[in-house]
Design a protein around this motif. Structure first.
Motif, PDB file in Angstrom:
ATOM      1  N   ARG A  15       0.852  -1.192   0.000  1.00 11.83           N
ATOM      2  CA  ARG A  15       0.000   0.000   0.000  1.00 11.83           C
ATOM      3  C   ARG A  15       0.886   1.239   0.000  1.00 11.83           C
ATOM      4  O   ARG A  15       1.990   1.223   0.540  1.00 11.83           O
ATOM      5  CB  ARG A  15      -0.879   0.062   1.256  1.00 11.83           C
ATOM      6  N   ARG A  16       0.361   2.320  -0.548  1.00  5.84           N
ATOM      7  CA  ARG A  16       1.021   3.613  -0.457  1.00  5.84           C
ATOM      8  C   ARG A  16       0.097   4.548   0.301  1.00  5.84           C
ATOM      9  O   ARG A  16      -1.096   4.614   0.014  1.00  5.84           O
ATOM     10  CB  ARG A  16       1.319   4.213  -1.826  1.00  5.84           C
ATOM     11  N   TYR A  17       0.665   5.234   1.298  1.00  8.23           N
ATOM     12  CA  TYR A  17      -0.098   6.158   2.124  1.00  8.23           C
ATOM     13  C   TYR A  17       0.495   7.559   1.978  1.00  8.23           C
ATOM     14  O   TYR A  17       1.712   7.722   1.910  1.00  8.23           O
ATOM     15  CB  TYR A  17      -0.061   5.741   3.598  1.00  8.23           C
ATOM     16  N   ASP A  18      -0.383   8.558   1.935  1.00  7.10           N
ATOM     17  CA  ASP A  18       0.048   9.956   1.873  1.00  7.10           C
ATOM     18  C   ASP A  18       0.344  10.454   3.278  1.00  7.10           C
ATOM     19  O   ASP A  18      -0.294  11.386   3.780  1.00  7.10           O
ATOM     20  CB  ASP A  18      -1.027  10.825   1.200  1.00  7.10           C
ATOM     21  N   ALA A  19       1.279   9.802   3.919  1.00  2.00           N
ATOM     22  CA  ALA A  19       1.704  10.153   5.278  1.00  2.00           C
ATOM     23  C   ALA A  19       3.143   9.684   5.424  1.00  2.00           C
ATOM     24  O   ALA A  19       3.559   8.710   4.781  1.00  2.00           O
ATOM     25  CB  ALA A  19       0.815   9.466   6.314  1.00  2.00           C
ATOM     26  N   SER A  20       3.891  10.372   6.271  1.00  2.00           N
ATOM     27  CA  SER A  20       5.303  10.034   6.468  1.00  2.00           C
ATOM     28  C   SER A  20       5.434   8.659   7.130  1.00  2.00           C
ATOM     29  O   SER A  20       4.499   8.192   7.800  1.00  2.00           O
ATOM     30  CB  SER A  20       5.963  11.076   7.362  1.00  2.00           C
TER      31      SER A  20
END
Length: 157
Positions: A15-20
């Motif tokens: 998964r790719r998350y828009d969070a560090s």
């Protein structure tokens, strides 16, 4: 009574998350955050949850999705590298039946301003009480809920 059996399965979810990586890692390490997103079933909720997030620490969850029985997960953290990797072993039970024993690895990779998460599970499913495709589906639901949690936490009030 049927003969004892074991089915060995390994699967990965990316998964790719828009969070560090720090924020995504915190969603796993903070007991309040983990409880908010980690149930994979709407019915019955998470129920009991305890998280002692340290190497050698334990996580336990207990809940009752639908009418299929009371599920429990008992995990032990084997390795924790902050913002990089979590490795844990766990058993999943339904009532008195041990469904499986697994080794799970979560890797956190910086991807621009976000995080690419790679989850790999190696499982031994016991005596036909559970199905590998159900476990993978439940894991995917959990990672979808993590995306929703991270988006809500980032959204302005």
């Amino acid at each position: 009574m049927s003969e004892p059996s074991v089915v060995h399965v390994s699967f990965s979810i990316e998964r790719r998350y828009d969070a560090s990586p720090a924020r995504v890692f915190a969603a796993f390490s903070d007991p309040v955050a983990k409880r908010r997103w980690s149930a994979c079933h709407d019915e019955g909720g998470l129920g009991e949850h305890m998280l002692d997030f340290r190497e050698g620490g334990r996580e336990t969850m207990r809940g009752a999705p639908a009418e299929s029985g009371v599920y429990a997960m008992n995990a032990t953290f084997q390795e924790i590298v902050p913002e990089q990797r979590i490795i844990y072993s766990y058993e999943l039970l339904r009532d008195e039946f041990r469904l499986s024993i697994s080794l799970a690895t979560i890797e956190f990779h910086r991807d621009g301003a976000g995080t690419r998460l790679l989850f790999t599970e190696q499982a031994a499913f016991l005596d036909g009480h559970d199905r590998p495709e159900w476990r993978e589906q439940g894991s995917r639901i959990g990672f979808d809920r993590l995306a929703e949690y991270l988006a809500q936490e980032q959204a302005p009030a």
